[in-house]
Write a protein that holds these residues in place. Structure first.
Motif, PDB file in Angstrom:
ATOM      1  N   VAL A 129       1.805   9.222  -5.868  1.00 22.49           N
ATOM      2  CA  VAL A 129       1.205   9.283  -7.202  1.00 22.49           C
ATOM      3  C   VAL A 129       2.284   9.446  -8.266  1.00 22.49           C
ATOM      4  N   LEU A 130       3.240  10.323  -8.006  1.00 21.44           N
ATOM      5  CA  LEU A 130       4.315  10.544  -8.970  1.00 21.44           C
ATOM      6  C   LEU A 130       5.187   9.293  -9.145  1.00 21.44           C
ATOM      7  N   ALA A 131       5.327   8.519  -8.075  1.00 26.77           N
ATOM      8  CA  ALA A 131       6.157   7.318  -8.139  1.00 26.77           C
ATOM      9  C   ALA A 131       5.450   6.132  -8.766  1.00 26.77           C
ATOM     10  N   ALA A 132       4.130   6.200  -8.858  1.00 28.66           N
ATOM     11  CA  ALA A 132       3.349   5.082  -9.386  1.00 28.66           C
ATOM     12  C   ALA A 132       3.592   4.910 -10.885  1.00 28.66           C
ATOM     13  N   ASP A 146       1.673  15.734   1.015  1.00 26.37           N
ATOM     14  CA  ASP A 146       2.982  15.572   0.380  1.00 26.37           C
ATOM     15  C   ASP A 146       3.252  14.105   0.060  1.00 26.37           C
ATOM     16  N   ALA A 147       2.890  13.220   1.009  1.00 32.74           N
ATOM     17  CA  ALA A 147       3.077  11.786   0.781  1.00 32.74           C
ATOM     18  C   ALA A 147       2.215  11.309  -0.383  1.00 32.74           C
ATOM     19  N   LYS A 170       0.830  -1.199   0.000  1.00 30.32           N
ATOM     20  CA  LYS A 170       0.000   0.000   0.000  1.00 30.32           C
ATOM     21  C   LYS A 170       0.864   1.249   0.000  1.00 30.32           C
ATOM     22  N   PRO A 171       0.564   2.190  -0.865  1.00 24.43           N
ATOM     23  CA  PRO A 171       1.355   3.428  -0.899  1.00 24.43           C
ATOM     24  C   PRO A 171       1.097   4.272   0.349  1.00 24.43           C
ATOM     25  N   ASP A 172       2.062   5.079   0.708  1.00 26.32           N
ATOM     26  CA  ASP A 172       1.901   6.018   1.813  1.00 26.32           C
ATOM     27  C   ASP A 172       1.173   7.255   1.303  1.00 26.32           C
ATOM     28  N   ALA A 200      -6.302  16.917   4.586  1.00 26.14           N
ATOM     29  CA  ALA A 200      -6.001  18.197   3.931  1.00 26.14           C
ATOM     30  C   ALA A 200      -6.481  18.244   2.492  1.00 26.14           C
ATOM     31  N   ILE A 201      -6.604  17.078   1.847  1.00 26.24           N
ATOM     32  CA  ILE A 201      -7.035  17.054   0.444  1.00 26.24           C
ATOM     33  C   ILE A 201      -8.220  16.102   0.240  1.00 26.24           C
TER      34      ILE A 201
END
Length: 259
Positions: free
Chosen positions: A135-138, A129-130, A122-124, A216-217
């Motif tokens: 998302v950018l690393a996916a 920011d995480a 599972k992604p952090d 926050a989002i």
């Protein structure tokens, strides 16, 4: 149910419970209700319908679509007795005279979550920011095509823009309808991370909820019913509204991922 709605709901509940009592077990008082519902509520509505039918004696026929799609169907005049969509969509229909004004009750809300293939890491996404880094690393992501009118797809699309990564993510993004294709692409490993409303993710056995978007989002979609103007089964529809606002229904909604 939100505290701010308790007073406005109480009268509706009282009326609906009276209707439930007067129709329960009686064939003469039974009605066939046509419901158009946002697909995010599918798991909860399917679980609640048998209970409502048993208590009230009414029968429900339900059709699902995105929040925007079911509102559009009512706007275009499709025959229905009650529509459940996002609160802004119901407000729009009230302004157009398509549903009865003054009867909007917010009975559930749901946030957006990320999902992965069952058993996958599972992604952090514990912070904004995480989330951005994940998302950018996916290798790839997916979410409902905003053109379909689904609230989560529209929101995630706008979120990537606000985070300044939409252009970078475009080649890695697959926009899919919020059906088996959306989840199947992640379950098969073709797509790494998916996004949709939490209630829908929890109903899918082949994928796993990675977590809700950080506060926050996060974006919550509030759902409200609207009784279609001109319905000959308005009293039965009000009984359904009361049932959906009851503690009995609230426990099912919570179990299905709603707040």
């Amino acid at each position: 149910m939100n505290r701010c709605n308790i007073l406005s709901v109480s009268a509706t509940i009282a009326l609906g419970l009276a209707l439930l009592g007067s129709t329960a077990g009686t064939i003469a008082g039974a009605a066939e209700i046509r419901l158009l519902s946002a697909v995010a509520l599918h798991p909860a509505i399917d679980a609640l319908i048998p209970d409502f039918e048993k208590i009230s004696g009414h029968k429900i026929t339900v059709a699902y679509g995105t929040a925007g799609a079911v509102a559009d169907r009512v706007q275009k005049g499709e025959a229905a007795d009650i529509v459940i969509s996002s609160a802004p969509m119901i407000d729009r229909l009230q302004a157009q005279g398509k549903v009865i004004a003054g009867e909007r009750v917010i009975f559930a809300k749901v946030g957006v979550g990320a999902f992965v293939r069952k058993g996958a890491a599972k992604p952090d996404i514990s912070s904004a920011d995480a989330f951005k880094r994940a998302v950018l690393a996916a290798a790839s992501i997916t979410y409902p095509d905003p053109a379909g009118g689904g609230a989560s797809g529209i929101y995630v699309d706008g979120l990537l823009e606000r985070l300044g990564i939409a252009a970078e993510m475009k080649p890695k993004t697959k926009l899919l309808p919020p059906t088996e294709k959306l989840y199947g692409s992640v379950a098969s490993g073709d797509v790494e991370i998916g996004f949709n409303q939490i209630s829908e993710i929890l109903a899918q056995p082949t994928v796993e909820l990675a977590g809700p978007l950080p506060s926050a989002i996060q974006n919550y979609t509030q759902f409200a019913p609207g009784i279609v103007t001109g319905s000959t089964r308005a009293d039965a529809a009000r009984a359904l509204v009361a049932f959906l606002s009851s503690p009995r229904a609230e426990s099912v909604l919570k179990a299905k991922g709603f707040e």
